[in-house]
Every structure is written in structure tokens, then in C-alpha cells.
Motif scaffolding. Structure first.
Motif, PDB file in Angstrom:
ATOM      1  N   GLY A  14       0.848  -1.183   0.000  1.00  0.00           N
ATOM      2  CA  GLY A  14       0.000   0.000   0.000  1.00  0.00           C
ATOM      3  C   GLY A  14       0.883   1.232   0.000  1.00  0.00           C
ATOM      4  N   LEU A  15       0.599   2.172  -0.878  1.00  0.00           N
ATOM      5  CA  LEU A  15       1.373   3.414  -0.939  1.00  0.00           C
ATOM      6  C   LEU A  15       0.403   4.580  -0.750  1.00  0.00           C
ATOM      7  CD1 LEU A  15       3.911   5.048  -1.368  1.00  0.00           C
ATOM      8  CD2 LEU A  15       3.636   4.762  -3.839  1.00  0.00           C
ATOM      9  N   LEU A  16       0.503   5.220   0.396  1.00  0.00           N
ATOM     10  CA  LEU A  16      -0.406   6.305   0.741  1.00  0.00           C
ATOM     11  C   LEU A  16       0.278   7.647   0.528  1.00  0.00           C
ATOM     12  CD1 LEU A  16      -3.043   7.392   1.979  1.00  0.00           C
ATOM     13  CD2 LEU A  16      -1.971   7.122   4.228  1.00  0.00           C
ATOM     14  N   LEU A  17      -0.305   8.461  -0.343  1.00  0.00           N
ATOM     15  CA  LEU A  17       0.219   9.800  -0.586  1.00  0.00           C
ATOM     16  C   LEU A  17      -0.491  10.765   0.357  1.00  0.00           C
ATOM     17  CD1 LEU A  17       0.414   9.774  -4.494  1.00  0.00           C
ATOM     18  CD2 LEU A  17       2.051   8.901  -2.807  1.00  0.00           C
ATOM     19  N   ALA A  18       0.268  11.280   1.331  1.00  0.00           N
ATOM     20  CA  ALA A  18      -0.318  12.093   2.409  1.00  0.00           C
ATOM     21  C   ALA A  18       0.501  13.349   2.652  1.00  0.00           C
ATOM     22  CB  ALA A  18      -0.404  11.258   3.688  1.00  0.00           C
ATOM     23  N   ALA A  19       1.066  13.912   1.571  1.00  0.00           N
ATOM     24  CA  ALA A  19       1.993  15.034   1.722  1.00  0.00           C
ATOM     25  C   ALA A  19       1.352  16.402   1.557  1.00  0.00           C
ATOM     26  CB  ALA A  19       3.134  14.888   0.704  1.00  0.00           C
ATOM     27  N   GLY A  20       0.105  16.450   1.104  1.00  0.00           N
ATOM     28  CA  GLY A  20      -0.516  17.713   0.720  1.00  0.00           C
ATOM     29  C   GLY A  20      -0.639  18.725   1.841  1.00  0.00           C
ATOM     30  N   GLY A  21      -0.472  19.995   1.462  1.00  0.00           N
ATOM     31  CA  GLY A  21      -0.519  21.067   2.449  1.00  0.00           C
ATOM     32  C   GLY A  21      -1.880  21.691   2.648  1.00  0.00           C
ATOM     33  N   GLY A  22      -2.884  21.217   1.918  1.00  0.00           N
ATOM     34  CA  GLY A  22      -4.235  21.753   2.099  1.00  0.00           C
ATOM     35  C   GLY A  22      -4.322  23.236   1.813  1.00  0.00           C
ATOM     36  N   ARG A  23      -3.733  23.662   0.685  1.00  0.00           N
ATOM     37  CA  ARG A  23      -3.688  25.090   0.350  1.00  0.00           C
ATOM     38  C   ARG A  23      -5.078  25.713   0.348  1.00  0.00           C
ATOM     39  NH1 ARG A  23      -3.982  27.036  -4.609  1.00  0.00           N
ATOM     40  NH2 ARG A  23      -3.620  24.953  -5.467  1.00  0.00           N
ATOM     41  N   ARG A  24      -6.042  24.984  -0.239  1.00  0.00           N
ATOM     42  CA  ARG A  24      -7.409  25.536  -0.310  1.00  0.00           C
ATOM     43  C   ARG A  24      -8.173  25.360   0.998  1.00  0.00           C
ATOM     44  NH1 ARG A  24      -9.697  22.881  -5.670  1.00  0.00           N
ATOM     45  NH2 ARG A  24      -8.115  21.318  -5.213  1.00  0.00           N
ATOM     46  N   LEU A  25      -7.532  24.720   1.966  1.00  0.00           N
ATOM     47  CA  LEU A  25      -8.139  24.568   3.298  1.00  0.00           C
ATOM     48  C   LEU A  25      -7.472  25.516   4.284  1.00  0.00           C
ATOM     49  CD1 LEU A  25      -8.311  20.671   3.389  1.00  0.00           C
ATOM     50  CD2 LEU A  25     -10.270  22.226   3.405  1.00  0.00           C
ATOM     51  N   GLY A  26      -6.802  26.537   3.757  1.00  0.00           N
ATOM     52  CA  GLY A  26      -6.134  27.487   4.631  1.00  0.00           C
ATOM     53  C   GLY A  26      -4.797  26.990   5.149  1.00  0.00           C
ATOM     54  N   GLY A  27      -4.189  26.050   4.421  1.00  0.00           N
ATOM     55  CA  GLY A  27      -2.877  25.557   4.812  1.00  0.00           C
ATOM     56  C   GLY A  27      -2.893  24.521   5.914  1.00  0.00           C
ATOM     57  N   ARG A  28      -4.004  23.834   6.084  1.00  0.00           N
ATOM     58  CA  ARG A  28      -4.071  22.756   7.086  1.00  0.00           C
ATOM     59  C   ARG A  28      -3.634  21.459   6.414  1.00  0.00           C
ATOM     60  NH1 ARG A  28     -10.214  23.360   8.903  1.00  0.00           N
ATOM     61  NH2 ARG A  28      -9.708  21.653  10.313  1.00  0.00           N
ATOM     62  N   PRO A  29      -2.556  20.833   6.871  1.00  0.00           N
ATOM     63  CA  PRO A  29      -2.109  19.593   6.220  1.00  0.00           C
ATOM     64  C   PRO A  29      -3.209  18.538   6.241  1.00  0.00           C
ATOM     65  CG  PRO A  29      -0.971  19.930   8.312  1.00  0.00           C
ATOM     66  CD  PRO A  29      -1.713  21.189   8.023  1.00  0.00           C
ATOM     67  N   LYS A  30      -3.471  17.946   5.096  1.00  0.00           N
ATOM     68  CA  LYS A  30      -4.596  17.018   4.990  1.00  0.00           C
ATOM     69  C   LYS A  30      -4.442  15.800   5.892  1.00  0.00           C
ATOM     70  CE  LYS A  30      -6.192  18.344   0.414  1.00  0.00           C
ATOM     71  NZ  LYS A  30      -6.578  17.876  -0.924  1.00  0.00           N
ATOM     72  N   ALA A  31      -3.208  15.361   6.100  1.00  0.00           N
ATOM     73  CA  ALA A  31      -2.984  14.165   6.921  1.00  0.00           C
ATOM     74  C   ALA A  31      -3.520  14.333   8.338  1.00  0.00           C
ATOM     75  CB  ALA A  31      -1.493  13.825   6.969  1.00  0.00           C
ATOM     76  N   LEU A  32      -3.566  15.583   8.822  1.00  0.00           N
ATOM     77  CA  LEU A  32      -3.969  15.830  10.211  1.00  0.00           C
ATOM     78  C   LEU A  32      -5.408  16.295  10.366  1.00  0.00           C
ATOM     79  CD1 LEU A  32      -0.740  17.450  11.680  1.00  0.00           C
ATOM     80  CD2 LEU A  32      -1.654  15.162  12.122  1.00  0.00           C
ATOM     81  N   LEU A  33      -6.165  16.381   9.280  1.00  0.00           N
ATOM     82  CA  LEU A  33      -7.582  16.719   9.420  1.00  0.00           C
ATOM     83  C   LEU A  33      -8.258  15.687  10.316  1.00  0.00           C
ATOM     84  CD1 LEU A  33      -8.461  17.645   5.729  1.00  0.00           C
ATOM     85  CD2 LEU A  33      -8.121  19.230   7.645  1.00  0.00           C
TER      86      LEU A  33
END
Length: 203
Positions: A14-33
């Protein structure tokens, strides 16, 4: 190393891509939502495992140190993508490189911000594996989506052509005739958590 275990079952990482910075979420990293009281990345790892994938490699980027601190990722191979801001392509390259010596016959790639995709869809796509040349993807109403399965024989070409936010699109376009679409609309929803209104879907 062989792509098969003693039981002759293929090893599908399994390869999970979890690097996104959530730019359109105000810079909240998606992994920590927050999702069901825990970081979203934990749900995505669980889904891969329950869908039959292992080992599980997780690519982090935005706020990687904070994600490592706050999320329970025991048993995963966690790798950092220092170039995560360049887009998904760089994370895919980093992730595939981390799998190089695992003996896996294929990588099943999923995205951290799609909590509507559960173990049933992962298992279906995983079962499309036939050889290290396999190429398969979940489909929703006939439209290609995630997760996507890349046989190990394809990793080098995917890494060579994965740029920006295109990910593996160049490889998929060039090999469209070999791609097996696995319909998953009856067991999963392929929405992304990209904008503030999408956060309601995490409730």
C-alpha cells in the motif's frame, strides 16, 4: 526478492500519498484533518491494511514532523518528500523509490483525502493484480479514480514521467489499452477533501 510469499500470494504494497498542504483549506495539512476523532492519515492506513495491502508506505510532506508526532503510524514505513509542494508527482516518485527493495509485485496507491473509499474498493483493485506488469484502477461510473495499482515492472517509467500534479497520468495515458478498470461506485465514494465546504464530509 520474489514478489510472492511462501503461500504464493502476491505482495501488494500500500502506498499512501499524504503530503498535501491543504492550500485551499487554509494551509491545514490534509494528513492531520480530524476524522472520527483521529488524524485522517490513520484512517487511510487502516483502509489499505484492511483491504489486504502490506507493507504500507506513507509519504509525508507538509508538517511532516507534526504528522509523525500526532498520528499513530506504527508498522508503516514513513518517508518524507521534501519537494511535496511541487505536487503529487514528486510524492509518487518518493513513494515508489521507498518500495524498491521490498519485493512487492505491485503498489496500490491511495490518497489521504478520500475517506469515502474504504477497504472494499481497495480489495477489489488489489484483486486485479495478475503480474508485475499489471495496471488497474478503481472506476466510478466508468470514470478512472483511486486507488490505482501499478505492477513493479512499471515503477521506473512512472517515476520518470511523474511531474507536478499529474502523478502517473502520463503513464496511464500511454498505456490506456492495458489499464483494467475496476468498478467501485457501489462500495465507495470518490470525493476529495479540498475546500472548507468539503470538511462537512469528515463529520
Amino acid at each position: 526478492m520474489s514478489a510472492h510469499t511462501h503461500s504464493d500470494a502476491p505482495v501488494i504494497a500500500g502506498l499512501l500519498l499524504a503530503a498535501g498542504g491543504g492550500r485551499r483549506l487554509g494551509g491545514r495539512p490534509k494528513a492531520l484533518l480530524a476524522y472520527r476523532g483521529r488524524p485522517l492519515v490513520e484512517n487511510a492506513v487502516r483502509v489499505l491494511r484492511e483491504g489486504g495491502c502490506g507493507p504500507v508506505h506513507v509519504v509525508l510532506g507538509a508538517s511532516a514532523a507534526e504528522v509523525r508526532e500526532r498520528a499513530e503510524l506504527t508498522g508503516c514505513v514513513v518517508v518524507d518528500n521534501p519537494d511535496w509542494a511541487e505536487g503529487m508527482g514528486s510524492s509518487l516518485r518518493v513513494g515508489l523509490a521507498s518500495l524498491a527493495d521490498t519485493g512487492a509485485g505491485a503498489a496500490l496507491v491511495s490518497l489521504v483525502d478520500q475517506p469515502g473509499i474504504g477497504p472494499a474498493a481497495v480489495a477489489r483493485v488489489r484483486e486485479a493484480y495478475r503480474s508485475p506488469a499489471s495496471l488497474a484502477a478503481a472506476a466510478y461510473g466508468g470514470e478512472r479514480g483511486h486507488p490505482v495499482l501499478f505492477g513493479a515492472d512499471r515503477w521506473a517509467d512512472i517515476a520518470a514521467t511523474a511531474t507536478g500534479d499529474r502523478g502517473a497520468r502520463a503513464h496511464l495515458a500511454r498505456h490506456a489499452g492495458e489499464l483494467v478498470l475496476v468498478e467501485c461506485a457501489d462500495v465507495a465514494e470518490a470525493f476529495d477533501i479540498d475546500t472548507p465546504p468539503d470538511l462537512a464530509r469528515l463529520a
